[in-house]
Design a protein around this motif. Structure first.
Motif, PDB file in Angstrom:
ATOM      1  N   GLY A  68      -1.155  -1.906  -6.629  1.00 42.65           N
ATOM      2  CA  GLY A  68      -0.480  -3.146  -6.269  1.00 42.65           C
ATOM      3  C   GLY A  68      -1.432  -4.250  -5.837  1.00 42.65           C
ATOM      4  O   GLY A  68      -2.644  -4.093  -5.830  1.00 42.65           O
ATOM      5  N   SER A  69      -0.839  -5.385  -5.479  1.00 44.92           N
ATOM      6  CA  SER A  69      -1.619  -6.561  -5.096  1.00 44.92           C
ATOM      7  C   SER A  69      -0.998  -7.223  -3.871  1.00 44.92           C
ATOM      8  O   SER A  69       0.200  -7.086  -3.604  1.00 44.92           O
ATOM      9  CB  SER A  69      -1.678  -7.569  -6.252  1.00 44.92           C
ATOM     10  N   ILE A  70      -1.855  -7.952  -3.118  1.00 45.90           N
ATOM     11  CA  ILE A  70      -1.412  -8.756  -1.977  1.00 45.90           C
ATOM     12  C   ILE A  70      -2.026 -10.137  -2.185  1.00 45.90           C
ATOM     13  O   ILE A  70      -3.181 -10.375  -1.843  1.00 45.90           O
ATOM     14  CB  ILE A  70      -1.882  -8.157  -0.632  1.00 45.90           C
ATOM     15  N   ARG A  71      -1.275 -11.044  -2.776  1.00 47.78           N
ATOM     16  CA  ARG A  71      -1.806 -12.358  -3.122  1.00 47.78           C
ATOM     17  C   ARG A  71      -1.660 -13.314  -1.937  1.00 47.78           C
ATOM     18  O   ARG A  71      -0.572 -13.530  -1.421  1.00 47.78           O
ATOM     19  CB  ARG A  71      -1.072 -12.943  -4.320  1.00 47.78           C
ATOM     20  N   TYR A  72      -2.789 -13.841  -1.488  1.00 47.08           N
ATOM     21  CA  TYR A  72      -2.812 -14.880  -0.443  1.00 47.08           C
ATOM     22  C   TYR A  72      -3.634 -16.030  -0.992  1.00 47.08           C
ATOM     23  O   TYR A  72      -4.858 -15.934  -1.094  1.00 47.08           O
ATOM     24  CB  TYR A  72      -3.421 -14.329   0.845  1.00 47.08           C
ATOM     25  N   GLY A  73      -2.956 -17.099  -1.412  1.00 46.88           N
ATOM     26  CA  GLY A  73      -3.647 -18.173  -2.121  1.00 46.88           C
ATOM     27  C   GLY A  73      -4.240 -17.636  -3.408  1.00 46.88           C
ATOM     28  O   GLY A  73      -3.557 -16.982  -4.203  1.00 46.88           O
ATOM     29  N   GLU A  74      -5.521 -17.869  -3.602  1.00 52.82           N
ATOM     30  CA  GLU A  74      -6.205 -17.389  -4.798  1.00 52.82           C
ATOM     31  C   GLU A  74      -6.767 -15.979  -4.620  1.00 52.82           C
ATOM     32  O   GLU A  74      -7.358 -15.429  -5.548  1.00 52.82           O
ATOM     33  CB  GLU A  74      -7.354 -18.351  -5.160  1.00 52.82           C
ATOM     34  N   LYS A  75      -6.618 -15.414  -3.435  1.00 51.17           N
ATOM     35  CA  LYS A  75      -7.237 -14.125  -3.125  1.00 51.17           C
ATOM     36  C   LYS A  75      -6.250 -12.980  -3.291  1.00 51.17           C
ATOM     37  O   LYS A  75      -5.063 -13.122  -2.997  1.00 51.17           O
ATOM     38  CB  LYS A  75      -7.768 -14.126  -1.688  1.00 51.17           C
ATOM     39  N   ASP A  76      -6.759 -11.832  -3.756  1.00 46.74           N
ATOM     40  CA  ASP A  76      -5.989 -10.596  -3.771  1.00 46.74           C
ATOM     41  C   ASP A  76      -6.545  -9.710  -2.649  1.00 46.74           C
ATOM     42  O   ASP A  76      -7.596  -9.089  -2.794  1.00 46.74           O
ATOM     43  CB  ASP A  76      -6.104  -9.885  -5.121  1.00 46.74           C
ATOM     44  N   LEU A  77      -5.857  -9.666  -1.531  1.00 44.32           N
ATOM     45  CA  LEU A  77      -6.348  -8.931  -0.366  1.00 44.32           C
ATOM     46  C   LEU A  77      -6.461  -7.435  -0.646  1.00 44.32           C
ATOM     47  O   LEU A  77      -7.289  -6.746  -0.036  1.00 44.32           O
ATOM     48  CB  LEU A  77      -5.430  -9.174   0.844  1.00 44.32           C
ATOM     49  N   ALA A  78      -5.655  -6.938  -1.563  1.00 42.43           N
ATOM     50  CA  ALA A  78      -5.690  -5.503  -1.888  1.00 42.43           C
ATOM     51  C   ALA A  78      -7.008  -5.114  -2.556  1.00 42.43           C
ATOM     52  O   ALA A  78      -7.365  -3.931  -2.577  1.00 42.43           O
ATOM     53  CB  ALA A  78      -4.514  -5.133  -2.788  1.00 42.43           C
ATOM     54  N   ALA A  79      -7.720  -6.102  -3.094  1.00 41.26           N
ATOM     55  CA  ALA A  79      -8.988  -5.813  -3.788  1.00 41.26           C
ATOM     56  C   ALA A  79     -10.198  -5.964  -2.874  1.00 41.26           C
ATOM     57  O   ALA A  79     -11.326  -5.687  -3.291  1.00 41.26           O
ATOM     58  CB  ALA A  79      -9.139  -6.742  -4.998  1.00 41.26           C
ATOM     59  N   PHE A  80      -9.983  -6.383  -1.617  1.00 36.83           N
ATOM     60  CA  PHE A  80     -11.102  -6.563  -0.699  1.00 36.83           C
ATOM     61  C   PHE A  80     -11.752  -5.213  -0.381  1.00 36.83           C
ATOM     62  O   PHE A  80     -11.067  -4.224  -0.129  1.00 36.83           O
ATOM     63  CB  PHE A  80     -10.632  -7.210   0.608  1.00 36.83           C
ATOM     64  N   LYS A  81     -13.077  -5.205  -0.366  1.00 35.97           N
ATOM     65  CA  LYS A  81     -13.823  -3.963  -0.104  1.00 35.97           C
ATOM     66  C   LYS A  81     -14.735  -4.058   1.118  1.00 35.97           C
ATOM     67  O   LYS A  81     -15.010  -3.055   1.777  1.00 35.97           O
ATOM     68  CB  LYS A  81     -14.678  -3.584  -1.320  1.00 35.97           C
ATOM     69  N   THR A  82     -15.222  -5.258   1.428  1.00 35.24           N
ATOM     70  CA  THR A  82     -16.235  -5.406   2.468  1.00 35.24           C
ATOM     71  C   THR A  82     -15.670  -6.103   3.706  1.00 35.24           C
ATOM     72  O   THR A  82     -14.693  -6.861   3.637  1.00 35.24           O
ATOM     73  CB  THR A  82     -17.426  -6.221   1.948  1.00 35.24           C
ATOM     74  N   GLU A  83     -16.332  -5.872   4.833  1.00 36.64           N
ATOM     75  CA  GLU A  83     -15.936  -6.515   6.086  1.00 36.64           C
ATOM     76  C   GLU A  83     -16.130  -8.025   5.996  1.00 36.64           C
ATOM     77  O   GLU A  83     -15.360  -8.793   6.569  1.00 36.64           O
ATOM     78  CB  GLU A  83     -16.763  -5.925   7.239  1.00 36.64           C
ATOM     79  N   LYS A  84     -17.144  -8.460   5.279  1.00 36.36           N
ATOM     80  CA  LYS A  84     -17.386  -9.893   5.112  1.00 36.36           C
ATOM     81  C   LYS A  84     -16.195 -10.577   4.439  1.00 36.36           C
ATOM     82  O   LYS A  84     -15.797 -11.680   4.834  1.00 36.36           O
ATOM     83  CB  LYS A  84     -18.659 -10.109   4.289  1.00 36.36           C
TER      84      LYS A  84
END
Length: 345
Positions: A68-84
């Motif tokens: 799945g995906s979590i779209r916030y603006g242009e970002k897909d939060l579900a694809a985030f991997k790093t703390e940065k």
């Protein structure tokens, strides 16, 4: 229609425990609109907090988004991997008021210093400017003598005041979305009402989108625009506050509403939902609520129901809404809920 600020599509979250896989979130899709107040309601263990923690990258180390995906603006939060990556969103864009204010606050730092930390990290404010802004925020959350309280420690505050401080730290981050995880737990009824009114006022002043996580439908009755009812890692019903309270369609929502103390009968035991939630280590077949549902149909034990639309803003995942299903009326106390509520006002 309001603009969608966060869009969740087909989200699945799993945890690995003792070599087994627990399916905590099972295919949730949900659009959250900018400026709304959304309450996510369900029993302990239904997945409410886990669902919202995925928006901030706060899952435990053994948890992961598997689909799945979590779209916030242009970002897909579900694809985030790093703390940065997460630090670009966490606090700055999406903030959370944690469930227990005493464990959320550092007992070795003054309340003012902890608010200033958030101002420095997320708004770049320092020194006297940060102190002045922190004092203003303390006043905004209803703490009297804010300048004096700025230099006090968490143990010098009552439970309700500590909750206000935790809210102040979240507001200091200047977020667009504020998640409130059981914001009135362990507070007496009078303080509960004050905290909920405070959150409602802050939403208007800071133009927030607010998410409430709670097990008590009664708590959010006056602050939520919409209510999503969660059970066993899935949203089984969603609608406006009015629709979920007065025309609920899922038997689990009926059971939650029946548990409200104001629907109790003097001299009789309060209603409790029989049975226990399903084991999420195993595959859930059919409707997860079926074993506890006195209105369950045979198909409920075989096939997971789709969403049936009740209105453009109201839908529920129950086979009872299928045109082929027998007509089943909600329990009498649910049908009379409006008159009960009006009688208590």
């Amino acid at each position: 229609m309001q603009d969608v600020i966060l869009s969740v599509q087909d989200l699945e979250v799993e945890f690995t425990l003792r070599g087994k896989t627990l399916h905590a979130i099972r295919g949730i899709s949900l659009d959250i609109c900018e400026g709304e107040s959304l309450a996510i309601v369900g029993e302990s263990g239904s997945g409410k907090s886990v669902f919202c923690k995925t928006f901030m990258g706060l899952l435990d180390s053994n948890g992961r988004v598997t689909r799945g995906s979590i779209r916030y603006g242009e970002k897909d939060l579900a694809a985030f991997k790093t703390e940065k990556e997460w630090l670009s969103v966490r606090g700055k864009e999406i903030a959370m008021v944690m469930q227990d204010p005493m464990t959320s606050l550092n007992p070795l730092k003054t309340v003012g210093a902890q608010i200033c930390e958030a101002l420095t990290l997320h708004q770049g404010m320092k020194g006297e400017a940060a102190k002045q802004k922190a004092t203003e925020i303390l006043e905004d959350v209803g703490i009297t003598e804010a300048a004096r309280r700025f230099g006090q420690y968490p143990h010098e505050f009552s439970g309700g005041m500590r909750q206000r401080v935790v809210i102040a730290i979240a507001i200091a981050c200047n977020p667009r979305i504020l998640i409130c995880d059981e914001p009135t737990t362990a507070l007496d009824v009078t303080i509960q009402a004050q905290i909920l009114k405070l959150l409602k006022d802050l939403k208007a002043k800071y133009k927030l989108t607010t998410l409430y996580i709670t097990h008590d439908l009664g708590v959010v009755a006056n602050v939520a625009d919409r209510i999503a009812v969660m059970y066993a890692g899935d949203i089984v019903e969603i609608g406006t506050c009015e629709e979920v309270f007065y025309t609920p369609k899922h038997p689990y929502t009926w059971a939650l509403l029946s548990s409200l103390p104001q629907l109790g009968v003097r001299g009789e035991n309060l209603y409790s939902i029989p049975g226990t939630p399903p084991n999420l280590f195993a595959d859930v077949k059919g409707d997860a609520f079926a074993p506890r549902n006195p209105y369950a149909l045979k198909i409920d034990f075989v096939e997971r129901p789709p969403y049936f639309e009740v209105s453009p803003t109201h839908k529920a995942r129950t086979w009872l809404l299928d045109p082929r299903a027998p007509k089943v009326e909600p329990p009498e106390n649910i049908r009379n809920l409006r008159s009960v509520q009006e009688g208590n006002v």
